[in-house]
Design an enzyme around this catalytic site. Structure first.
Site, PDB file in Angstrom:
ATOM      1  N   HIS A 163      55.862  33.318  10.668  1.00 38.51           N
ATOM      2  CA  HIS A 163      54.410  32.802  10.937  1.00 38.51           C
ATOM      3  C   HIS A 163      53.819  32.853   9.507  1.00 38.51           C
ATOM      4  CE1 HIS A 163      51.537  31.591  13.771  1.00 38.51           C
ATOM      5  NE2 HIS A 163      50.722  32.550  13.514  1.00 38.51           N
TER       6      HIS A 163
ATOM      7  N   ASP B 254      43.845  33.416  12.773  1.00 38.42           N
ATOM      8  CA  ASP B 254      45.268  32.549  13.016  1.00 38.42           C
ATOM      9  C   ASP B 254      44.661  31.326  13.507  1.00 38.42           C
ATOM     10  OD1 ASP B 254      47.600  31.724  13.498  1.00 38.42           O
ATOM     11  OD2 ASP B 254      48.485  33.722  14.484  1.00 38.42           O
TER      12      ASP B 254
ATOM     13  N   CYS C  80      52.789  26.380  12.044  1.00 38.36           N
ATOM     14  CA  CYS C  80      51.667  27.406  11.436  1.00 38.36           C
ATOM     15  C   CYS C  80      51.463  26.967   9.928  1.00 38.36           C
ATOM     16  CB  CYS C  80      52.275  28.836  11.735  1.00 38.36           C
ATOM     17  SG  CYS C  80      54.075  29.197  11.035  1.00 38.36           S
TER      18      CYS C  80
END
Length: 653
Positions: free
Chosen positions: A451, A467, A407
């Site tokens: 994250h 995202d 991430c």
């Protein structure tokens, strides 16, 4: 006492010291941990070979060196980290000079203090059980120092059994003290610490690889109780820190947005009410479901709508929040904010800048640039927790060479491309997903759910969450971190993770009922007993009454309830021998001495002579031939009696 420790006593003492020091290994410096790993076995080995205690000419320089190293590493000897390091080192040095029973008792007393100090760093259920196990070993070492005989074949079992009984006997008093001792205004473990080191959790900086330790850490980060419906996994984004500044390697928050009014929030949908129980982090950031509407007590909203506590979270903290799952955030952007959200370091990542410029040259608008970046990630990139190392131009290396990462790689590269294309963007770190316990109705979010995602500012829409990881690994968002992190090894296997999730309910009860027991909970616990406003004096009075009742019960048990034992250990073993002979039909007579008993046993059961004669000879020698028999010989006689096997009824001749 000045008796020298025997090998058994020193072995138990060394094991106790080693176990105590092991509870601190998680935070000890490498130089001290390595030194202890060499020092303790070396001391045990040299003593078994007959060496005496280490002389003061060695111990004193080592002690001075320890102080110098602690001050060099921490700046002083006060505080949680330097104090525990100093205590561990001094405990190991104490073992070097311990040869007498008196020294061993001093060492064990200091070991108890060092063991207690380990709770300044962790108070989880499993760690507390570990502390209790070491405490049993410590009590067993104290028992082993007593002159009572211990069977040579069972040098550990008897002390451990008695130590466990002693610990169990003390639990009622410990429970009374836990409930009735007045709660402190701040936790005991709120001692000075190193503010630059978080116990666990997110940091104010992010660089490629920084989140790796969190993503493989399955320890709980926080638990969430929802007042209503539980949001689906795609909406479980818990905002913690917003990162604005990029220097070519690191994304950092800076201090500009710590204060000031929160960004404007419009068109917020129906709010979600929930309560978070956060594990200690030694930081001030409080995760909240994206996007918090307000700040709970003793917290404030940062300018970028992150929750910031007034003090570091050094104990489990519970707070209630309202969040809006749908919103328009900052529909207008000031010139200063736009400038900061577009800033990029000079002379870094030229290929990424060229790619963003080419997209703009093709006439793509902001929305098209966002979709082009996501399509690029989806086409040829791979989600992995073991990405290749990146060089100076980390974004270029990731986008055009390695194309492997997790991430933080995707969010960093995405925000860089957005800024290079003239779109204001920033990185947001927090947690995403979590495991829902349907039976106990709460969401468990682990450190491995950490994250990072991005926010881009669109005209008329404000800050929008994007995202980029979802474009590469949708399973990370839809099914949680475990689904995407399946390559992390056996520790991340489904069955083991499922077991940890099921057992977390006990951890939750421990955290909320024991660790989180404060003055308010203490008051609520005593209210059903008619104590509505207990002051410290009343609590101490009730504690004194509880202690008095416990002492009366113990005295009554000692006088009337405990089994009656006459004589010393040797007499007790002789009585046990008489009991066994009585079951065989050869009951000792009150006026009968040992030799008379042997003579009658010979006549009644000659077959027993070979087994019985040595025992009687040994007893007579111990009782009448020696002024003070050695405990080892009494212990051997006790074991021999215990091993004697006599039939229920012997056949008389």
């Amino acid at each position: 006492m000045t008796e020298r420790l025997d090998d058994r006593q020193f072995a138990i003492l060394t094991a106790t010291v080693a176990a105590t020091l092991a509870t601190h290994l998680g935070h000890l410096p490498i130089w001290l941990a390595a030194s202890l790993a060499i020092l303790l076995p070396l001391r045990a080995w040299t003593r078994r070979r007959g060496a005496a205690a280490v002389g003061a000419w060695i111990r004193l320089p080592l002690t001075a060196l320890l102080f110098v190293l602690v001050i060099t590493n921490f700046g002083n000897v006060f505080g949680r980290e330097p104090g525990s390091v100093l205590g561990c080192g001094l405990l190991a040095l104490k073992l070097l000079e311990t040869e007498k029973v008196r020294d061993a008792r001093v060492a064990l007393g200091f070991a108890a203090f060092v063991l207690m100090s380990a709770l300044l760093f962790a108070q989880s259920l499993l760690f507390t059980l570990l502390i209790c196990a070491v405490l049993v070993l410590l009590l067993a070492a104290l028992v082993a120092l007593q002159p009572a005989p211990i069977a040579p074949s069972q040098p550990w079992r008897a002390p451990l059994r008695l130590a466990a009984l002693l610990l169990g006997a003390g639990l009622p008093l410990a429970a009374a003290a836990f409930v009735l001792v007045p709660r402190l205004g701040s936790p005991l473990w709120g001692s000075p610490g190193n503010d630059t080191l978080a116990r666990t959790g997110l940091s104010e900086r992010m660089a490629p690889g920084d989140l790796t330790q969190l993503l493989i850490d399955d320890s709980p980060a926080f638990r969430v109780d929802f007042d209503g419906a539980v949001p689906p996994p795609q909406q479980r984004y818990f905002r913690a820190i917003v990162l604005w500044d990029f220097d070519g390697t690191n994304w950092t928050r800076g201090r500009l947005h710590d204060y000031g009014p929160p960004e404007a929030l419009k068109d917020a949908g129906a709010p979600i009410d929930y309560t978070i129980t956060l594990e200690p982090t030694d930081r001030r950031w409080l995760p909240a479901l994206d996007l918090p509407l307000g700040a709970p007590a003793t917290t404030r909203l940062g300018a970028d709508r992150t929750l910031i506590a007034n003090a570091q979270v050094v104990q489990p903290r519970q707070y209630h929040v309202q969040s809006a799952p749908a919103y328009t955030l900052a529909p207008t952007l000031s010139t200063a904010q736009r400038t900061r959200a577009l800033a990029l370091p000079d002379a870094f990542d030229p290929r990424s800048r060229a790619l963003a410029g080419r997209w703009r040259a093709e006439g793509r608008d902001d929305d098209a640039v966002v979709h082009a970046t996501l399509e690029l990630f989806h086409a040829s990139f791979t989600y992995t927790l073991s990405p290749p190392l990146l060089g100076r131009d980390s974004v270029d290396d990731f986008l055009f060479d390695t194309q492997r990462g997790f991430c933080e790689h995707y969010s960093s590269a995405f925000v860089f491309l957005m800024r290079a294309a003239g779109i204001p963007a920033r990185v947001v770190t927090g947690y995403q997903g979590g495991w829902w316990s349907a039976a106990n109705r709460y969401l468990l979010v682990r450190q491995s759910d950490a994250h990072a995602w991005a926010e881009v500012w669109m005209t008329g829409l404000g800050w929008q969450r994007v995202d980029p990881t979802a474009a590469v690994s949708p399973a990370r968002i839809e099914r949680g971190a475990a689904a995407a992190n399946g390559s992390a090894g056996w520790a991340q296997s489904d069955w083991l993770r499922g077991l940890r999730n099921q057992l977390d309910f006990a951890n939750r009860l421990w955290t909320e009922g024991i660790i989180g027991f404060d003055a308010l909970r203490q008051k609520g616990l005593l209210t059903p007993f008619g104590v509505t406003d207990a002051n410290p004096g009343d609590l101490l009075l009730m504690l004194s009454a509880a202690l008095g009742i416990a002492m009366l019960i113990a005295a009554a048990w000692a006088m009337w309830g405990s089994p009656r034992r006459h004589g010393d250990a040797l007499d007790q073993a002789w009585a046990r021998l008489g009991t066994r002979l009585a079951r065989a039909g050869i009951a000792p007579l009150p006026s009968e001495g040992p030799f008379d008993l042997r003579q009658r046993a010979h006549a009644a059961a000659p077959a027993l002579s070979a087994m019985l004669d040595p025992l009687i000879e040994d007893y007579v020698s111990l009782r009448y031939g020696i002024g003070e028999p050695a405990p080892e010989r009494i212990a051997a006689f006790t074991v021999a009696v215990r091993k004697l096997r006599v039939p229920q009824r012997v056949q008389t001749s």
